[in-house]
Design an enzyme around this catalytic site. Structure first.
Site, PDB file in Angstrom:
ATOM      1  N   TRP A 273       0.836  -1.201   0.000  1.00  0.00           N
ATOM      2  CA  TRP A 273       0.000   0.000   0.000  1.00  0.00           C
ATOM      3  C   TRP A 273       0.873   1.255   0.000  1.00  0.00           C
ATOM      4  O   TRP A 273       1.858   1.352   0.738  1.00  0.00           O
ATOM      5  CB  TRP A 273      -0.895  -0.006   1.242  1.00  0.00           C
ATOM      6  CG  TRP A 273      -1.726   1.226   1.399  1.00  0.00           C
ATOM      7  CD1 TRP A 273      -2.885   1.529   0.749  1.00  0.00           C
ATOM      8  CD2 TRP A 273      -1.440   2.338   2.253  1.00  0.00           C
ATOM      9  NE1 TRP A 273      -3.341   2.762   1.152  1.00  0.00           N
ATOM     10  CE2 TRP A 273      -2.481   3.280   2.063  1.00  0.00           C
ATOM     11  CE3 TRP A 273      -0.410   2.627   3.141  1.00  0.00           C
ATOM     12  CZ2 TRP A 273      -2.518   4.489   2.757  1.00  0.00           C
ATOM     13  CZ3 TRP A 273      -0.437   3.830   3.822  1.00  0.00           C
ATOM     14  CH2 TRP A 273      -1.489   4.745   3.630  1.00  0.00           C
TER      15      TRP A 273
ATOM     16  N   SER B 291       2.186  -6.675   1.976  1.00  0.00           N
ATOM     17  CA  SER B 291       1.213  -5.855   2.682  1.00  0.00           C
ATOM     18  C   SER B 291      -0.176  -5.927   2.055  1.00  0.00           C
ATOM     19  O   SER B 291      -0.796  -6.993   2.020  1.00  0.00           O
ATOM     20  CB  SER B 291       1.738  -4.409   2.744  1.00  0.00           C
ATOM     21  OG  SER B 291       0.947  -3.619   3.585  1.00  0.00           O
ATOM     22  N   MET B 292      -0.678  -4.817   1.527  1.00  0.00           N
ATOM     23  CA  MET B 292      -1.991  -4.786   0.880  1.00  0.00           C
ATOM     24  C   MET B 292      -2.106  -5.811  -0.231  1.00  0.00           C
ATOM     25  O   MET B 292      -3.177  -6.352  -0.495  1.00  0.00           O
ATOM     26  CB  MET B 292      -2.241  -3.399   0.306  1.00  0.00           C
ATOM     27  CG  MET B 292      -3.496  -3.315  -0.543  1.00  0.00           C
ATOM     28  SD  MET B 292      -3.671  -1.751  -1.398  1.00  0.00           S
ATOM     29  CE  MET B 292      -5.114  -2.144  -2.412  1.00  0.00           C
TER      30      MET B 292
ATOM     31  N   ASP C 269       6.737  -6.062  13.299  1.00  0.00           N
ATOM     32  CA  ASP C 269       5.859  -5.410  12.333  1.00  0.00           C
ATOM     33  C   ASP C 269       4.749  -4.671  13.073  1.00  0.00           C
ATOM     34  O   ASP C 269       3.819  -5.278  13.606  1.00  0.00           O
ATOM     35  CB  ASP C 269       5.259  -6.453  11.383  1.00  0.00           C
ATOM     36  CG  ASP C 269       4.570  -5.830  10.175  1.00  0.00           C
ATOM     37  OD1 ASP C 269       3.996  -4.732  10.317  1.00  0.00           O
ATOM     38  OD2 ASP C 269       4.601  -6.451   9.095  1.00  0.00           O
TER      39      ASP C 269
ATOM     40  N   HIS D 196       7.723  -3.913   9.192  1.00  0.00           N
ATOM     41  CA  HIS D 196       6.885  -4.045   7.998  1.00  0.00           C
ATOM     42  C   HIS D 196       7.687  -3.777   6.725  1.00  0.00           C
ATOM     43  O   HIS D 196       7.446  -4.387   5.695  1.00  0.00           O
ATOM     44  CB  HIS D 196       5.701  -3.073   8.090  1.00  0.00           C
ATOM     45  CG  HIS D 196       4.566  -3.416   7.174  1.00  0.00           C
ATOM     46  ND1 HIS D 196       3.911  -4.633   7.213  1.00  0.00           N
ATOM     47  CD2 HIS D 196       3.959  -2.695   6.190  1.00  0.00           C
ATOM     48  CE1 HIS D 196       2.953  -4.649   6.305  1.00  0.00           C
ATOM     49  NE2 HIS D 196       2.961  -3.497   5.668  1.00  0.00           N
TER      50      HIS D 196
END
Length: 293
Positions: free
Chosen positions: A53, A119-120, A244, A273
Site C-alpha cells: 500500500w 502488505s496490501m 511489524d 513491515h
C-alpha cells in the site's frame, strides 16, 4: 534482458521516454483503464512482484536485482494510481486490482509464475485466484501480509479493528499525508536504517495518488478473505517480522498462514513491515529457495 516497449496503444514519444527494462500495460477492468508501468529484469522462471500500500514497484529493487542475477525473470508493476502508472481515479476494489494483475500476466504471457505480494497486495494474491488467468500462477509468497485474513471488527471477527480507527486514519491522511508518513515512519524500518533509505521510501509514498491511497485503504481494511484463503490450492509461503507494527504477526501473518492449506510460515526475528528494505538479502534468498523448490 532489455524488454523496452509498450503493450497496447502507446505513442512513440512515451516509448522513447521509457527506461530500459520498463514498459506499460493497459489495465484490464470494467473501470477506466490506466496504463500500468512495468519493470522486467532478467531471464528464467518468472517471479512477479506486487507492491504494498502507498508504495510502488521500485520498492522491490533490492530483492529483484539479486534474483535477476540468479536466473529469475523478475517483473513488477506500479498499481493504478501509484508510481508511474496512470491515475484513473477509480477501480481500487480488489476485483479490479486483481484484473490489473491478470492483465500484466497475460500481456507478458507469464507462465509457471511465482507471485510475491507485500502488505496490501496479499489481497490481490488471494483474489487473482478467482480469475481465469490464475492458471498462470504456480506459487504464492505473502510478505508481511496486511489485508488478510480480515482486518475489520465484526460480530464474527471480534479480534478485528474498529471501523472508526480506520476512518480516523484516513481522515489524517486526507488532511496531510506527508505528516502522516512522518508520524508512522520510525516503526516501519529499523533504528539503523539509513536516512537515505528512509527518504527513498517516503518519496515513493508521496508520489502516490491521494485518491488511490484512501480508496485502497478502504478496500484493504474492509475485505474479508477468510473463505478465499481456505480455498487456496497452491504452495504458499508467508514471511512476517516480529517487529511489524503496521500488520502485527499475530493479527495477520500467522492467521493467514494458518488458513491456507499446507502453507509455510517463516518468521523474521526483529523485522519490521518494511522488511523489503531492512531484510532484502534474506528475503531474496527465501524467495529464491521457495521458487526453486
Amino acid at each position: 534482458m532489455d524488454r523496452r516497449g509498450f503493450f497496447g496503444l502507446t505513442g512513440l514519444a512515451a516509448l522513447a521516454a521509457a527506461p530500459a527494462g520498463a514498459a506499460s500495460v493497459r489495465a484490464k477492468s470494467l473501470h477506466s483503464a490506466p496504463r500500468l508501468f512495468v519493470r522486467d529484469w532478467g531471464e528464467g522462471r518468472p517471479v512477479l512482484f506486487v507492491h504494498g500500500w502507498a508504495l510502488a514497484s521500485e520498492m522491490w529493487s533490492y530483492v529483484m536485482q539479486p534474483l535477476s542475477d540468479q536466473g529469475f525473470r523478475c517483473i513488477a508493476y506500479d498499481r493504478r494510481g501509484h508510481g508511474r502508472s496512470g491515475d484513473a481515479g477509480n477501480g481500487y476494489d480488489y476485483d479490479t486490482l486483481a484484473g490489473d494483475l491478470a492483465g500484466v500476466m497475460a500481456e507478458r504471457d507469464l507462465r509457471d509464475v511465482v507471485l510475491v505480494g507485500h502488505s496490501m497486495a496479499a489481497g490481490e494474491l488471494v483474489r487473482i485466484l478467482r480469475h481465469r488467468e490464475a492458471r498462470r500462477i504456480a506459487k504464492l509468497v505473502f510478505v508481511a501480509p496486511a489485508a488478510t485474513p480480515f482486518l475489520l471488527k465484526t460480530a464474527d471477527n471480534p479480534r478485528g479493528v474498529d471501523a472508526a480507527f480506520f476512518a480516523q486514519a484516513r481522515a489524517q491522511m486526507a488532511a496531510d499525508f506527508p505528516a502522516w508518513i512522518d508520524a508512522n515512519e520510525a516503526p516501519f524500518v529499523l533504528p539503523e536504517t539509513s536516512p537515505g533509505m528512509r527518504r527513498w521510501i517516503k518519496a515513493m509514498m508521496e508520489a502516490a495518488s491521494l485518491k488511490a491511497l484512501i480508496e485502497c485503504n478502504k478496500a484493504m481494511t474492509t475485505t474479508d478473505f477468510r473463505a478465499e484463503l481456505r480455498a487456496i490450492d497452491r504452495p504458499a509461503l508467508v514471511i512476517h517480522g516480529t517487529r511489524d507494527a503496521s500488520a502485527p504477526l499475530e493479527m495477520t501473518g500467522r492467521p493467514t498462514a494458518a488458513l491456507i492449506p499446507g502453507a509455510e510460515l517463516k518468521v523474521y526475528e526483529g523485522a519490521p513491515h518494511g522488511l523489503f528494505a531492512t531484510h532484502a538479502p534474506q528475503l531474496a534468498a527465501d524467495i529464491a529457495a521457495f521458487a526453486r523448490g
